[in-house]
Design a protein around this motif. Structure first.
Motif, mmCIF file in Angstrom:
data_model
loop_
_atom_site.group_PDB
_atom_site.id
_atom_site.type_symbol
_atom_site.label_atom_id
_atom_site.label_comp_id
_atom_site.label_asym_id
_atom_site.label_seq_id
_atom_site.Cartn_x
_atom_site.Cartn_y
_atom_site.Cartn_z
ATOM 1 N N THR A 223 -0.227 -1.136 -11.382
ATOM 2 C CA THR A 223 -0.806 -0.799 -10.078
ATOM 3 C C THR A 223 -0.439 0.609 -9.625
ATOM 4 O OG1 THR A 223 1.073 -1.966 -9.080
ATOM 5 C CG2 THR A 223 -1.009 -3.169 -9.243
ATOM 6 N N ARG A 224 0.311 1.330 -10.442
ATOM 7 C CA ARG A 224 0.589 2.753 -10.165
ATOM 8 C C ARG A 224 -0.378 3.651 -10.942
ATOM 9 N NH1 ARG A 224 4.977 0.503 -11.909
ATOM 10 N NH2 ARG A 224 5.075 1.830 -13.759
ATOM 11 N N TRP A 281 -2.034 -1.058 -3.135
ATOM 12 C CA TRP A 281 -1.513 -1.327 -1.782
ATOM 13 C C TRP A 281 -0.209 -2.102 -1.881
ATOM 14 C CZ3 TRP A 281 -4.918 -2.371 3.013
ATOM 15 C CH2 TRP A 281 -5.981 -1.463 3.061
ATOM 16 N N LYS A 282 0.776 -1.649 -1.173
ATOM 17 C CA LYS A 282 2.035 -2.388 -1.065
ATOM 18 C C LYS A 282 1.930 -3.296 0.158
ATOM 19 C CE LYS A 282 7.050 -1.704 -1.185
ATOM 20 N NZ LYS A 282 8.148 -0.715 -1.114
ATOM 21 N N ARG A 300 -2.277 -9.931 -6.014
ATOM 22 C CA ARG A 300 -2.244 -9.162 -7.264
ATOM 23 C C ARG A 300 -3.631 -9.097 -7.897
ATOM 24 N NH1 ARG A 300 2.464 -12.333 -8.023
ATOM 25 N NH2 ARG A 300 4.349 -11.140 -7.553
ATOM 26 N N VAL A 305 0.318 -4.869 -4.554
ATOM 27 C CA VAL A 305 1.695 -5.082 -4.991
ATOM 28 C C VAL A 305 2.402 -5.844 -3.877
ATOM 29 C CG1 VAL A 305 3.813 -3.981 -5.785
ATOM 30 C CG2 VAL A 305 1.609 -2.867 -6.191
ATOM 31 N N HIS A 307 5.164 -7.822 -1.678
ATOM 32 C CA HIS A 307 6.612 -7.722 -1.500
ATOM 33 C C HIS A 307 7.021 -8.809 -0.515
ATOM 34 C CE1 HIS A 307 10.473 -5.504 -1.526
ATOM 35 N NE2 HIS A 307 10.549 -5.878 -0.258
ATOM 36 N N THR A 457 14.107 -1.776 2.586
ATOM 37 C CA THR A 457 12.905 -2.488 3.040
ATOM 38 C C THR A 457 12.668 -2.258 4.525
ATOM 39 O OG1 THR A 457 13.236 -4.195 1.355
ATOM 40 C CG2 THR A 457 11.797 -4.749 3.195
ATOM 41 N N PHE A 466 4.741 0.496 3.819
ATOM 42 C CA PHE A 466 3.846 -0.601 3.456
ATOM 43 C C PHE A 466 2.432 -0.281 3.919
ATOM 44 C CE2 PHE A 466 7.922 -2.839 3.320
ATOM 45 C CZ PHE A 466 7.781 -3.531 2.124
ATOM 46 N N ASP A 467 1.479 -0.682 3.093
ATOM 47 C CA ASP A 467 0.077 -0.459 3.443
ATOM 48 C C ASP A 467 -0.455 -1.548 4.356
ATOM 49 O OD1 ASP A 467 -0.646 1.908 1.667
ATOM 50 O OD2 ASP A 467 0.257 0.525 0.231
#
Length: 563
Positions: A223-224, A281-282, A300, A305, A307, A457, A466-467
């Motif tokens: 995802t990078r 997107w995180k 995913r 991504v 978290h 975090t 974070f997105d």
């Protein structure tokens, strides 16, 4: 018997040279997963360690293959099963480490990036094993030079069947460059980010036209991943204008594809991976790993991504006697129904069962209800198939919609066992009583605010790292803000329903996305739809497609109207 399950030799053990693919964990083969599950020792390069160790059995010894300082020969650092360095790192020859690990009848898996057949050192290690009489096998993997272009949307061949040449720029000779320069086929070049320009110059000097299309992909299949389209003559300037180079990360490996099949117009249609709605997107998921498992998998699939950050902790009830009496009543036939309103309730009853030496057979003759899909899945994992799951809204109200009224003719017992949290609402109890049922409302567990997440975090939450964040209840809003602070104003806020959205707004957050119905999966779908529309707008405007976290104004989020 599969080659990966053959017994190891008593003296020399057995070595499996395994291709871990280019980076996406989903690209491991079935044979690879099978070999990892039986390994006693795992030797892996740092780039693929996280990919393979997930499938290794608990207690496996892990050897982390690390490049030695000032040399290209792989060195190995001995690491224990929890990834903590075991004593002083021991850097030794890779082949000797593999053979040492195999002695005593142990099974060794030597995992390399891509495919072992294309790995620079795997063949040497195989020869060393053969010379020492150590039996080995090879489990092929998806080669990086093939997998990365596929994920970048760059086909290597078409109906005309032109030649495809693979070049490793680090070891390519002048003769090699001359041969590929004289060809009009596709050239796949393995190189580094800061060496792409030099490789392009070699091809132009060897005869390829400067206007030959070129794509460069870094961090392929993850995802990078990021891909740039240019030509042999413009790639250096393209990377400079994109502010990719110069960079301290210039040594990162990349795959460059040279030829007409990497043309921008074609890639615009075939870029299936990087065009996923939430690609890169995180996304913050304020639930425990157990609760968030399927939700994270869904995210995913959209390219995100996830978290997970727990916002609540579950503890036993202060007075366990009520729960103990209810479980005994379950066995002795006191109840007609048992209703589970959360995964935690299933877990609490299951733990009490195990404490008494009971299993799913104790539910024989009892009707079982689950409030939704996740709770139903937890019951199935326990060995219990629920008799009732709401056909509509997955909530207490939805459960009541489908719950049958008590009928003394068909229901020999009029009592329902309801194991719940200490802070549960009275909606379900009141509704069941109205339907004629007696309810034993039992506190099966207590919910308390979780400990704050790590400082890194917390800073990402408050600083716009974070997105998006998904709020699945009002309590997740209150608890996340309480333990970690308010999400930054660039972070997309997605809520499961109106009540949760109202709580978010009360905490000064702007709600960007709301699920069409109260389901975590519908919430993820709604966020993906938001991402798709955002991406389409950027493309239509002719601008770059960026993630929300890539825009970080200094102001904090203010309360505003829900959109």
């Amino acid at each position: 018997m599969s080659p990966t399950t053959l017994p190891a030799g008593l003296e020399h053990g057995h070595v499996t040279f395994l291709g871990a693919g280019p980076g996406d964990p989903g690209l491991l083969t079935l044979r690879a997963v099978e070999a990892l599950a039986t390994a006693d020792v795992l030797v892996a390069e740092p780039e693929v360690l996280d990919v393979v160790r997930t499938h290794a059995r608990q207690g496996v010894t892990v050897l982390d293959a690390v490049t030695g300082t000032g040399t290209d020969t792989p060195q190995l650092t001995v690491v224990d099963g929890t990834s903590a360095t075991a004593g002083v790192p021991a850097s030794r020859d890779a082949a000797n480490i593999v053979m040492e690990a195999a002695r005593g009848g142990r099974r060794v898996v030597r995992a390399v990036t891509g495919d072992p057949g294309l790995d620079t050192y795997a063949a040497e290690e195989m020869l060393a094993c053969a010379a020492a009489g150590v039996p080995f096998e090879v489990v092929p993997g998806i080669a990086t030079a093939v997998g990365v272009p596929a994920y970048a949307g760059v086909p290597l061949r078409d109906a005309q069947g032109a030649d495809v040449r693979f070049v490793d720029a680090r070891t390519a000779s002048g003769r090699c460059w001359t041969e590929v320069g004289a060809s009009d086929g596709t050239v796949v070049v393995s190189t580094t980010l800061d060496s792409v320009g030099a490789a392009a110059s070699e091809l132009v000097a060897a005869g390829r036209k400067p206007d030959t299309p070129l794509t460069v992909t870094v961090a392929g299949t993850t995802t990078r991943q990021r891909t740039w389209s240019a030509t042999l003559g413009t790639i250096a300037q393209t990377l400079k204008q994109a502010k990719v180079l110069p960079s301290p990360e210039g040594g990162r490996p990349v795959i460059a594809v040279v030829g007409e099949r990497s043309a921008t117009a074609q890639r615009d249609q075939l870029s299936w991976f990087e065009s996923k709605p939430l690609f890169g997107w995180k996304v913050l998921v304020p639930r425990t790993k157990e609760q968030a498992a399927s939700l994270s998998d869904q995210l995913r699939s959209y390219g995100a991504v996830p978290h997970e950050v727990p916002t609540i902790a579950v503890e036993p009830p202060r007075t366990p006697q009520q729960m103990e009496r209810a479980v005994k009543g379950l066995v002795t036939g006191r109840y007609e129904w048992i209703a589970f309103t959360s995964v935690n309730a299933v877990k609490a009853v299951r733990e009490k069962f195990e404490e008494y030496g009971l299993d799913a057979r104790a539910f024989a003759g009892i009707k079982v209800a689950a409030v939704g899909e996740q709770t139903a899945h937890a019951l199935v994992a326990f060995g219990v198939k629920p008799d009732l799951v709401p056909s509509g809204e997955q909530s207490a109200a939805g459960l009541l919609e489908d719950w049958p009224p008590y009928d003394p003719v068909f229901d020999p017992i009029d009592r329902v066992f309801l194991p719940r949290a200490d802070i549960a609402t009275e909606t379900l109890v009141a509704g069941l009583i109205e339907l004629g049922w007696e309810v034993d409302d039992v506190t099966a567990y207590r919910t308390v605010r979780a400990s704050p997440p790590p400082a890194e975090t917390r800073e990402a939450i408050k600083g716009g790292g974070f997105d998006a964040v998904l709020f699945t209840s009002s309590s997740t809003v209150r608890n996340l803000v309480g333990i970690a602070g308010k999400p930054h104003n660039v972070t997309v806020i997605a809520c499961i329903g109106p009540a949760t959205a109202k709580t978010a707004e009360e905490h000064g957050l702007r709600v960007d996305v709301m699920a069409p119905e109260p389901s975590v999966h519908k919430l993820a779908e709604a966020l993906a739809d938001f991402g798709s529309r955002r991406r389409a707008a950027a493309v239509e405007a002719g601008g770059p497609v960026t993630r929300p976290s890539e825009r970080r104004p200094g102001s904090r989020r203010r309360r505003s109207t829900t959109t």
